[in-house]
Design a protein around this motif. Structure first.
Motif, PDB file in Angstrom:
ATOM      1  N   ARG A 123       0.974  -1.292   0.454  1.00  0.00           N
ATOM      2  CA  ARG A 123      -0.029   0.113  -0.224  1.00  0.00           C
ATOM      3  C   ARG A 123       1.013   1.280  -0.224  1.00  0.00           C
ATOM      4  NH1 ARG A 123      -4.629   0.219   4.189  1.00  0.00           N
ATOM      5  NH2 ARG A 123      -5.468  -1.832   2.530  1.00  0.00           N
ATOM      6  N   PRO A 124       0.843   2.278  -1.268  1.00  0.00           N
ATOM      7  CA  PRO A 124       1.343   3.342  -1.097  1.00  0.00           C
ATOM      8  C   PRO A 124       1.157   4.045   0.185  1.00  0.00           C
ATOM      9  CG  PRO A 124      -0.264   4.072  -2.290  1.00  0.00           C
ATOM     10  CD  PRO A 124      -0.567   1.885  -1.848  1.00  0.00           C
ATOM     11  N   VAL A 125       2.281   4.686   0.374  1.00  0.00           N
ATOM     12  CA  VAL A 125       2.243   6.087   1.458  1.00  0.00           C
ATOM     13  C   VAL A 125       2.683   7.330   0.666  1.00  0.00           C
ATOM     14  CG1 VAL A 125       3.117   7.028   3.620  1.00  0.00           C
ATOM     15  CG2 VAL A 125       2.538   4.059   3.475  1.00  0.00           C
ATOM     16  N   VAL A 126       1.674   8.312   0.846  1.00  0.00           N
ATOM     17  CA  VAL A 126       1.744   9.571  -0.218  1.00  0.00           C
ATOM     18  C   VAL A 126       1.671  10.391   1.274  1.00  0.00           C
ATOM     19  CG1 VAL A 126       1.452   8.579  -2.652  1.00  0.00           C
ATOM     20  CG2 VAL A 126      -0.211   9.982  -0.446  1.00  0.00           C
ATOM     21  N   ASP A 127       2.341  11.960   1.090  1.00  0.00           N
ATOM     22  CA  ASP A 127       2.446  12.935   1.578  1.00  0.00           C
ATOM     23  C   ASP A 127       0.801  13.449   1.779  1.00  0.00           C
ATOM     24  OD1 ASP A 127       2.130  14.938   3.708  1.00  0.00           O
ATOM     25  OD2 ASP A 127       2.903  16.149   2.316  1.00  0.00           O
ATOM     26  N   LEU A 128       0.129  12.819   2.702  1.00  0.00           N
ATOM     27  CA  LEU A 128      -2.122  13.231   3.471  1.00  0.00           C
ATOM     28  C   LEU A 128      -2.412  13.808   4.738  1.00  0.00           C
ATOM     29  CD1 LEU A 128      -2.867   9.696   2.159  1.00  0.00           C
ATOM     30  CD2 LEU A 128      -2.232  11.846   0.516  1.00  0.00           C
ATOM     31  N   THR A 129      -2.956  14.594   4.390  1.00  0.00           N
ATOM     32  CA  THR A 129      -3.745  15.142   5.193  1.00  0.00           C
ATOM     33  C   THR A 129      -3.820  14.831   6.704  1.00  0.00           C
ATOM     34  OG1 THR A 129      -5.067  16.109   5.186  1.00  0.00           O
ATOM     35  CG2 THR A 129      -3.881  17.906   3.573  1.00  0.00           C
ATOM     36  N   ALA A 168      -5.666  12.432  -7.256  1.00  0.00           N
ATOM     37  CA  ALA A 168      -4.796  13.269  -7.897  1.00  0.00           C
ATOM     38  C   ALA A 168      -3.178  12.859  -7.241  1.00  0.00           C
ATOM     39  CB  ALA A 168      -4.888  14.749  -8.325  1.00  0.00           C
ATOM     40  N   LYS A 169      -3.055  12.602  -6.591  1.00  0.00           N
ATOM     41  CA  LYS A 169      -1.731  12.971  -5.632  1.00  0.00           C
ATOM     42  C   LYS A 169      -1.867  11.241  -5.585  1.00  0.00           C
ATOM     43  CE  LYS A 169      -2.618  15.843  -1.594  1.00  0.00           C
ATOM     44  NZ  LYS A 169      -1.864  15.911   0.069  1.00  0.00           N
ATOM     45  N   LEU A 170      -2.586  10.406  -6.002  1.00  0.00           N
ATOM     46  CA  LEU A 170      -2.252   9.032  -5.991  1.00  0.00           C
ATOM     47  C   LEU A 170      -2.285   8.300  -7.172  1.00  0.00           C
ATOM     48  CD1 LEU A 170      -3.829   7.152  -3.249  1.00  0.00           C
ATOM     49  CD2 LEU A 170      -1.220   7.390  -3.414  1.00  0.00           C
ATOM     50  N   GLY A 171      -2.265   9.537  -8.962  1.00  0.00           N
ATOM     51  CA  GLY A 171      -2.794   9.173  -9.604  1.00  0.00           C
ATOM     52  C   GLY A 171      -3.862   8.407 -10.693  1.00  0.00           C
ATOM     53  N   ALA A 172      -4.419   7.979  -9.246  1.00  0.00           N
ATOM     54  CA  ALA A 172      -5.406   7.150  -9.912  1.00  0.00           C
ATOM     55  C   ALA A 172      -6.536   8.366 -11.064  1.00  0.00           C
ATOM     56  CB  ALA A 172      -6.683   6.952  -9.010  1.00  0.00           C
ATOM     57  N   ARG A 173      -7.630   7.400 -12.167  1.00  0.00           N
ATOM     58  CA  ARG A 173      -8.077   7.901 -12.788  1.00  0.00           C
ATOM     59  C   ARG A 173      -9.235   7.251 -12.564  1.00  0.00           C
ATOM     60  NH1 ARG A 173      -5.463   4.301 -16.846  1.00  0.00           N
ATOM     61  NH2 ARG A 173      -6.363   2.783 -15.290  1.00  0.00           N
ATOM     62  N   ASN A 174      -9.884   6.987 -12.038  1.00  0.00           N
ATOM     63  CA  ASN A 174     -10.900   6.762 -11.266  1.00  0.00           C
ATOM     64  C   ASN A 174     -11.577   6.392  -9.655  1.00  0.00           C
ATOM     65  OD1 ASN A 174     -11.337   3.185 -11.330  1.00  0.00           O
ATOM     66  ND2 ASN A 174     -11.099   4.538 -13.527  1.00  0.00           N
ATOM     67  N   THR A 175     -12.493   6.413  -9.298  1.00  0.00           N
ATOM     68  CA  THR A 175     -12.587   6.012  -7.931  1.00  0.00           C
ATOM     69  C   THR A 175     -11.928   4.290  -7.403  1.00  0.00           C
ATOM     70  OG1 THR A 175     -14.202   7.327  -7.461  1.00  0.00           O
ATOM     71  CG2 THR A 175     -14.272   5.313  -5.371  1.00  0.00           C
ATOM     72  N   ALA A 176     -12.748   3.140  -8.166  1.00  0.00           N
ATOM     73  CA  ALA A 176     -11.785   1.899  -8.259  1.00  0.00           C
ATOM     74  C   ALA A 176     -10.608   1.199  -8.346  1.00  0.00           C
ATOM     75  CB  ALA A 176     -12.047   1.417  -9.373  1.00  0.00           C
ATOM     76  N   GLU A 177      -9.888   2.842  -9.152  1.00  0.00           N
ATOM     77  CA  GLU A 177      -8.325   2.392 -10.008  1.00  0.00           C
ATOM     78  C   GLU A 177      -8.503   3.042  -8.261  1.00  0.00           C
ATOM     79  OE1 GLU A 177      -5.277   4.513 -11.688  1.00  0.00           O
ATOM     80  OE2 GLU A 177      -6.613   3.393 -12.606  1.00  0.00           O
ATOM     81  N   LEU A 178      -8.547   4.290  -7.562  1.00  0.00           N
ATOM     82  CA  LEU A 178      -8.373   4.750  -5.653  1.00  0.00           C
ATOM     83  C   LEU A 178      -8.175   3.689  -4.783  1.00  0.00           C
ATOM     84  CD1 LEU A 178      -6.721   7.636  -4.426  1.00  0.00           C
ATOM     85  CD2 LEU A 178      -9.539   7.873  -4.607  1.00  0.00           C
ATOM     86  N   VAL A 179      -9.356   2.981  -4.989  1.00  0.00           N
ATOM     87  CA  VAL A 179      -9.915   1.834  -3.794  1.00  0.00           C
ATOM     88  C   VAL A 179      -8.472   0.858  -3.705  1.00  0.00           C
ATOM     89  CG1 VAL A 179     -11.342   0.474  -3.385  1.00  0.00           C
ATOM     90  CG2 VAL A 179     -11.685   2.609  -3.264  1.00  0.00           C
ATOM     91  N   ALA A 180      -8.460   0.961  -4.819  1.00  0.00           N
ATOM     92  CA  ALA A 180      -6.986  -0.443  -5.561  1.00  0.00           C
ATOM     93  C   ALA A 180      -6.137  -0.103  -5.224  1.00  0.00           C
ATOM     94  CB  ALA A 180      -7.335  -1.058  -6.923  1.00  0.00           C
ATOM     95  N   ARG A 181      -5.510   1.209  -5.185  1.00  0.00           N
ATOM     96  CA  ARG A 181      -4.019   2.024  -4.986  1.00  0.00           C
ATOM     97  C   ARG A 181      -4.352   1.614  -3.315  1.00  0.00           C
ATOM     98  NH1 ARG A 181      -1.483   5.159  -9.223  1.00  0.00           N
ATOM     99  NH2 ARG A 181      -2.421   3.925 -11.237  1.00  0.00           N
ATOM    100  N   LEU A 182      -5.254   2.044  -3.019  1.00  0.00           N
ATOM    101  CA  LEU A 182      -5.611   2.354  -0.574  1.00  0.00           C
ATOM    102  C   LEU A 182      -5.484   1.367  -0.551  1.00  0.00           C
ATOM    103  CD1 LEU A 182      -8.045   5.328  -0.903  1.00  0.00           C
ATOM    104  CD2 LEU A 182      -5.889   5.371  -0.087  1.00  0.00           C
ATOM    105  N   THR A 183      -5.818   0.283  -1.302  1.00  0.00           N
ATOM    106  CA  THR A 183      -5.971  -0.783  -0.383  1.00  0.00           C
ATOM    107  C   THR A 183      -4.914  -2.027  -1.080  1.00  0.00           C
ATOM    108  OG1 THR A 183      -7.443  -1.928  -2.208  1.00  0.00           O
ATOM    109  CG2 THR A 183      -8.401  -1.331  -0.334  1.00  0.00           C
ATOM    110  N   GLY A 184      -4.221  -1.878  -1.691  1.00  0.00           N
ATOM    111  CA  GLY A 184      -2.786  -2.287  -2.718  1.00  0.00           C
ATOM    112  C   GLY A 184      -3.849  -3.682  -3.158  1.00  0.00           C
ATOM    113  N   LEU A 185      -4.805  -3.514  -3.496  1.00  0.00           N
ATOM    114  CA  LEU A 185      -5.170  -4.749  -4.585  1.00  0.00           C
ATOM    115  C   LEU A 185      -4.316  -4.279  -6.077  1.00  0.00           C
ATOM    116  CD1 LEU A 185      -8.875  -4.523  -3.764  1.00  0.00           C
ATOM    117  CD2 LEU A 185      -7.211  -6.203  -2.972  1.00  0.00           C
ATOM    118  N   PRO A 186      -4.034  -5.585  -6.967  1.00  0.00           N
ATOM    119  CA  PRO A 186      -3.546  -4.873  -8.144  1.00  0.00           C
ATOM    120  C   PRO A 186      -4.422  -4.668  -8.542  1.00  0.00           C
ATOM    121  CG  PRO A 186      -3.660  -7.296  -7.620  1.00  0.00           C
ATOM    122  CD  PRO A 186      -3.892  -7.177  -6.038  1.00  0.00           C
ATOM    123  N   MET A 187      -4.066  -3.579 -10.516  1.00  0.00           N
ATOM    124  CA  MET A 187      -4.943  -3.195 -11.197  1.00  0.00           C
ATOM    125  C   MET A 187      -4.455  -3.979 -12.249  1.00  0.00           C
ATOM    126  SD  MET A 187      -7.355  -1.242 -10.484  1.00  0.00           S
ATOM    127  CE  MET A 187      -7.406  -0.016 -11.914  1.00  0.00           C
TER     128      MET A 187
END
Length: 187
Positions: A123-129, A168-187
């Protein structure tokens, strides 16, 4: 060696050498922890007993907020589980899977056993508030923007704005991709 002594020895060995961080707490203060727990957070074993778990959170506000959520859930079931961003001794942030079991269900934090697993490799860690971390955690649970707005006492538009910033911070094109990046699931 009698059976009781063997059982105690086995329990001590299991706690001490578990492949996951374990801690026994009293009122959210660490009583005992194993080597993997200390390693995960970047401390020597002797440094953490008698220290508040607040030390391991990105902010005191998150310690309090997650504590309120945990208290509600533990009063209902005696257990708590989530995935959240935690902080190492050096200040670096990482995703952590946390599981807890109260030993005193009527007062859940009085005495509890916790496991902490570093899941930052998946799971990526990015600079988040702090607010973005809250929204990210709820998105990772599968919550909709409307549910997030209710949970955080925000307007739905504000929740959507935070979701868009996360995309935008995680470079996701849509909500499904965002959730996948947040949860570490492969896309």
């Amino acid at each position: 060696m009698n059976k009781d002594a063997m059982d105690v020895e086995a329990a001590v060995l299991a706690f001490t050498h578990a492949p996951i961080g374990l801690a026994v707490t009293r009122d959210r203060v660490i009583e005992r922890c194993n080597a993997r727990f200390c390693e995960t957070f970047g401390y020597a074993e002797c440094e953490l007993p008698r220290r508040s778990l607040a030390l391991l959170y990105p902010s005191h506000e998150e310690f309090l907020r997650i504590g309120e959520i945990g208290m509600r859930r533990m009063r209902a079931t005696g257990r708590y589980a989530d995935e959240r961003i935690m902080q190492r001794r050096d200040g670096s942030l990482f995703w952590c899977r946390v599981r807890g079991q109260s030993l005193t269900p009527e007062t859940p934090f009085e005495r509890a056993v916790w496991s902490f697993a570093d899941i930052s490799e998946s799971r990526p860690v990015v600079d988040l508030t702090a607010r973005e971390r809250q929204v990210a955690a709820l998105l990772a649970e599968g919550r909709t923007s409307k549910e997030i707005a209710r949970a955080l006492d925000l307007s739905p538009r504000t929740a959507e704005a935070h979701r868009a910033k996360l995309q935008a911070k995680l470079g996701a094109r849509n909500t499904a991709e965002l959730v996948a990046r947040l949860t570490g699931l492969p896309m």
